[in-house]
Design a protein around this motif. Structure first.
Motif, PDB file in Angstrom:
ATOM      1  N   LYS A   1     -10.422  35.205  32.852  1.00 12.80           N
ATOM      2  CA  LYS A   1     -11.616  35.355  33.854  1.00 12.80           C
ATOM      3  C   LYS A   1     -12.706  35.808  33.194  1.00 12.80           C
TER       4      LYS A   1
ATOM      5  N   SER B   1      -5.299  29.442  19.256  1.00  8.23           N
ATOM      6  CA  SER B   1      -4.536  29.106  20.297  1.00  8.23           C
ATOM      7  C   SER B   1      -4.833  29.824  21.740  1.00  8.23           C
TER       8      SER B   1
ATOM      9  N   ASP C   1      -9.581  19.308  27.238  1.00  9.04           N
ATOM     10  CA  ASP C   1      -8.886  17.917  27.749  1.00  9.04           C
ATOM     11  C   ASP C   1      -9.597  16.605  27.468  1.00  9.04           C
TER      12      ASP C   1
ATOM     13  N   ARG D   1      -9.724  16.045  23.510  1.00 14.47           N
ATOM     14  CA  ARG D   1      -8.417  15.569  22.881  1.00 14.47           C
ATOM     15  C   ARG D   1      -8.273  14.284  22.902  1.00 14.47           C
TER      16      ARG D   1
ATOM     17  N   ARG E   1       4.404  21.888  30.737  1.00 10.17           N
ATOM     18  CA  ARG E   1       3.949  22.799  31.995  1.00 10.17           C
ATOM     19  C   ARG E   1       3.619  21.727  33.009  1.00 10.17           C
TER      20      ARG E   1
ATOM     21  N   THR F   1     -17.241  23.797  13.770  1.00 12.89           N
ATOM     22  CA  THR F   1     -17.515  22.495  13.479  1.00 12.89           C
ATOM     23  C   THR F   1     -19.140  22.171  13.475  1.00 12.89           C
TER      24      THR F   1
HETATM   25  N1  CAA Z   1      -8.408  22.052  33.477  1.00 12.79           N
HETATM   26  C1  CAA Z   1      -8.699  23.007  34.181  1.00 12.79           C
HETATM   27  N2  CAA Z   1      -8.369  24.204  34.402  1.00 12.79           N
HETATM   28  C2  CAA Z   1      -7.612  24.594  33.550  1.00 12.79           C
HETATM   29  C3  CAA Z   1      -6.727  23.828  32.688  1.00 12.79           C
HETATM   30  C4  CAA Z   1      -7.199  22.436  32.670  1.00 12.79           C
HETATM   31  N3  CAA Z   1      -6.806  21.639  31.725  1.00 12.79           N
HETATM   32  N4  CAA Z   1      -6.072  24.365  31.918  1.00 12.79           N
HETATM   33  C5  CAA Z   1      -5.983  25.685  32.721  1.00 12.79           C
HETATM   34  N5  CAA Z   1      -6.959  25.954  33.561  1.00 12.79           N
HETATM   35  C6  CAA Z   1      -7.197  27.145  34.232  1.00 12.79           C
HETATM   36  C7  CAA Z   1      -5.758  27.269  34.947  1.00 12.79           C
HETATM   37  O1  CAA Z   1      -5.680  26.564  36.244  1.00 12.79           O
HETATM   38  C8  CAA Z   1      -6.327  28.823  35.232  1.00 12.79           C
HETATM   39  O2  CAA Z   1      -6.721  28.989  36.337  1.00 12.79           O
HETATM   40  P1  CAA Z   1      -6.842  30.222  37.372  1.00 12.79           P
HETATM   41  O3  CAA Z   1      -6.597  31.538  36.337  1.00 12.79           O
HETATM   42  O4  CAA Z   1      -7.857  30.022  38.515  1.00 12.79           O
HETATM   43  O5  CAA Z   1      -5.270  29.828  37.995  1.00 12.79           O
HETATM   44  C9  CAA Z   1      -6.877  29.491  33.871  1.00 12.79           C
HETATM   45  O6  CAA Z   1      -7.405  28.028  33.494  1.00 12.79           O
HETATM   46  C10 CAA Z   1      -5.734  30.126  32.954  1.00 12.79           C
HETATM   47  O7  CAA Z   1      -4.920  29.177  32.626  1.00 12.79           O
HETATM   48  P2  CAA Z   1      -3.426  29.411  31.901  1.00 12.79           P
HETATM   49  O8  CAA Z   1      -2.932  30.532  32.409  1.00 12.79           O
HETATM   50  O9  CAA Z   1      -2.964  28.057  31.693  1.00 12.79           O
HETATM   51  O10 CAA Z   1      -4.061  30.038  30.292  1.00 12.79           O
HETATM   52  P3  CAA Z   1      -3.251  30.218  28.994  1.00 12.79           P
HETATM   53  O11 CAA Z   1      -3.831  31.702  28.758  1.00 12.79           O
HETATM   54  O12 CAA Z   1      -1.796  30.469  29.338  1.00 12.79           O
HETATM   55  O13 CAA Z   1      -3.689  29.248  27.974  1.00 12.79           O
HETATM   56  C11 CAA Z   1      -3.461  26.744  26.884  1.00 12.79           C
HETATM   57  C12 CAA Z   1      -3.182  27.748  28.184  1.00 12.79           C
HETATM   58  C13 CAA Z   1      -3.136  25.777  27.248  1.00 12.79           C
HETATM   59  C14 CAA Z   1      -2.450  27.553  25.706  1.00 12.79           C
HETATM   60  C15 CAA Z   1      -4.849  27.253  26.223  1.00 12.79           C
HETATM   61  O14 CAA Z   1      -5.327  28.632  25.733  1.00 12.79           O
HETATM   62  C16 CAA Z   1      -5.216  26.180  25.188  1.00 12.79           C
HETATM   63  O15 CAA Z   1      -5.518  25.139  25.298  1.00 12.79           O
HETATM   64  N6  CAA Z   1      -5.310  26.751  23.859  1.00 12.79           N
HETATM   65  C17 CAA Z   1      -5.761  26.055  22.673  1.00 12.79           C
HETATM   66  C18 CAA Z   1      -7.119  26.110  22.554  1.00 12.79           C
HETATM   67  C19 CAA Z   1      -7.701  25.076  21.662  1.00 12.79           C
HETATM   68  O16 CAA Z   1      -7.497  24.088  21.910  1.00 12.79           O
HETATM   69  N7  CAA Z   1      -8.548  25.497  20.545  1.00 12.79           N
HETATM   70  C20 CAA Z   1      -9.263  24.354  20.052  1.00 12.79           C
HETATM   71  C21 CAA Z   1     -10.701  25.160  19.565  1.00 12.79           C
HETATM   72  S1  CAA Z   1     -11.916  23.934  19.450  1.00 12.79           S
HETATM   73  C22 CAA Z   1     -11.897  22.922  18.201  1.00 12.79           C
HETATM   74  O17 CAA Z   1     -10.877  22.964  17.626  1.00 12.79           O
HETATM   75  C23 CAA Z   1     -13.059  22.009  18.144  1.00 12.79           C
HETATM   76  C24 CAA Z   1     -13.344  21.635  16.931  1.00 12.79           C
HETATM   77  O18 CAA Z   1     -14.181  21.904  16.156  1.00 12.79           O
HETATM   78  C25 CAA Z   1     -12.866  20.305  16.350  1.00 12.79           C
END
Ligand code: CAA
Length: 381
Positions: free
Chosen positions: A178, A132, A239, A242, A374, A158
């Motif tokens: 970053k 996560s 994004d 999903r 958020r 996968t």
């Molecule tokens: N689009 C563009 N940029 C984005 C973004 C988005 N949707 N979401 C965040 N960012 C950017 C933010 O703007 C931020 O940029 P700055 O530092 O320049 O301001 C940067 O990314 C960091 O964002 P956050 O502070 O929001 O990051 P966070 O550490 O709080 O995490 C989270 C956010 C949404 C919880 C994220 O970690 C997340 O989505 N976690 C889940 C991961 C996931 O889905 N893993 C799946 C694995 S892949 C898989 O399952 C594939 C498979 O095999 C089927």
């Protein structure tokens, strides 16, 4: 507002539907029971344009847009989620390279992904201790001359053992999120090893492995996007991903309803088909209503993405709602089938096992709620 599909969208949907019915569905039980990775199916899907539905034609894709992509995933998923998950991940890799890659990367890797030549793409983000919270990953990439040297272990990948093209996230500095950068690694690169295939509860035909990088060197031109922008690339890819999983969940729910309707018409109790009883009818009515809602959420997120406007919130809403629904739908389908739902003579126990991961991968339901909340708070600020 127009709910009618275009001719191109209908064509993709119908192509996927016919392929799902004639090729994917007849093999689905065997694919699951015997853990058969559907490599040959992916080759055929590549030929039909089903691996790059939303990839521009100049890189070998069908160039048919995100809505068409979602429609195709729904159809393939209705037949077999073990097959559709690899399709989704390949598409996610192909789209990411198309969006952020150099011309050379697109020409070399995207074309191989969408034609099926690479068999599949893999998305190597998660690590054993970082799912996560992908920004907590330990895998590193260190510059050595004109090459990057990768070290670390990725988890739950996968199609990992079969994928010809793997998109890998690695730390290039200690600057938190970053500090992550993104790289393209090809199958067979020395230092890359696929570990033991995980014996999963569902999606058993899909290959899931850890990938180990041990002094794995790639040329510097395999950096995807800019140095330090890997986390953003992952979020952007997820994004879109999903929407794919929401569409997959819609396909699962549709399959559960279809099997339940058939059974409810055939099975008699107390002198009537069980579909005559209100208990069964209400279950079907609720599931059909919720499945239509999930479909609309998924297609709306796809429409926004296709319109090139922000869709983060809508993709997470679709994924959250559809994946929670697919689990309910498969569970109700087992209930409607009674004892027969619990054995593998009927497909509904497979739907239940396959649905279970949909609230987990590509961001758990809890992560989707974080993303949605958020966005809602931003909007009301
Ligand atoms: N689009 C563009 N940029 C984005 C973004 C988005 N949707 N979401 C965040 N960012 C950017 C933010 O703007 C931020 O940029 P700055 O530092 O320049 O301001 C940067 O990314 C960091 O964002 P956050 O502070 O929001 O990051 P966070 O550490 O709080 O995490 C989270 C956010 C949404 C919880 C994220 O970690 C997340 O989505 N976690 C889940 C991961 C996931 O889905 N893993 C799946 C694995 S892949 C898989 O399952 C594939 C498979 O095999 C089927």
């Amino acid at each position: 507002m127009d709910f009618e599909l275009s001719d191109d969208q209908k064509l993709i949907r119908d192509t996927a539907r016919t392929f799902a019915k004639n090729v994917v569905a007849p093999k689905a039980r065997d694919t699951d029971r015997n853990e058969i990775f559907p490599a040959e199916t992916y080759r055929q899907m590549g030929e039909l344009g089903l691996l790059g539905v939303n990839v521009p034609a100049e890189y070998g894709g069908a160039g048919a847009g995100v809505i068409s992509y979602a429609l195709a995933v729904m159809e393939i998923s209705q037949a077999c989620c073990s097959t559709s998950v690899g399709m989704c991940v390949t598409n996610m890799c192909a789209e990411l390279i198309t969006q952020f890659g150099t011309e050379a990367q697109k020409t070399k890797h995207v074309t191989r992904l969408v034609s099926g030549e690479a068999i599949a793409g893999a998305f190597a983000l998660s690590e054993p201790h970082a799912g996560s919270d992908p920004g907590a990953g330990y895998t590193t990439a260190v510059k050595k001359g004109d090459r990057w040297v990768l070290n670390g272990t990725k988890q739950w990948i996968t199609s990992g053992a079969h994928a010809g093209v793997i998109v890998v996230w690695a730390r290039t500095s200690n600057d938190g999120n970053k500090g992550l950068s993104c790289f393209i690694v090809e199958k067979g690169t020395p230092g890359l090893t696929a570990g033991k295939h995980e014996e999963k509860m569902g999606l058993r035909g899909s290959n899931t492995v850890p990938l180990t990088f041990e002094n794995c060197e790639v040329p510097e031109e395999n950096l995807l996007g800019k140095l330090g922008e890997g986390f953003k690339l992952a979020m952007i890819a997820l994004d879109g991903g999903r929407i794919g999983i929401a569409a997959q969940a819609v396909g699962t729910a549709r399959a559960a309803i279809e099997a339940s309707v058939k059974y409810a018409k055939d099975r008699k109790a107390f002198g009537s088909p069980i579909g005559d009883f209100q208990a069964i009818r209400w279950m079907l009515a609720d599931l059909q209503t919720q499945t239509s809602a999930a479909e609309l959420l998924a297609l709306r997120a796809a429409f926004l993405k296709e319109s090139k406007v922000p869709f983060t919130r809508e993709a997470s809403m679709a994924k959250l709602f559809a994946s929670e629904l697919s689990n309910r739908a498969a569970d109700r389908a087992v209930q409607i089938h009674g004892g027969y739902g619990y054995i593998d003579e009927f497909p509904v126990e497979r739907y239940l096992r396959d649905a279970r991961v949909q609230t987990i991968y590509e961001g758990t339901s809890e992560i989707q709620r974080i993303v949605i909340a958020r966005e809602v708070l931003k909007q009301l600020a």
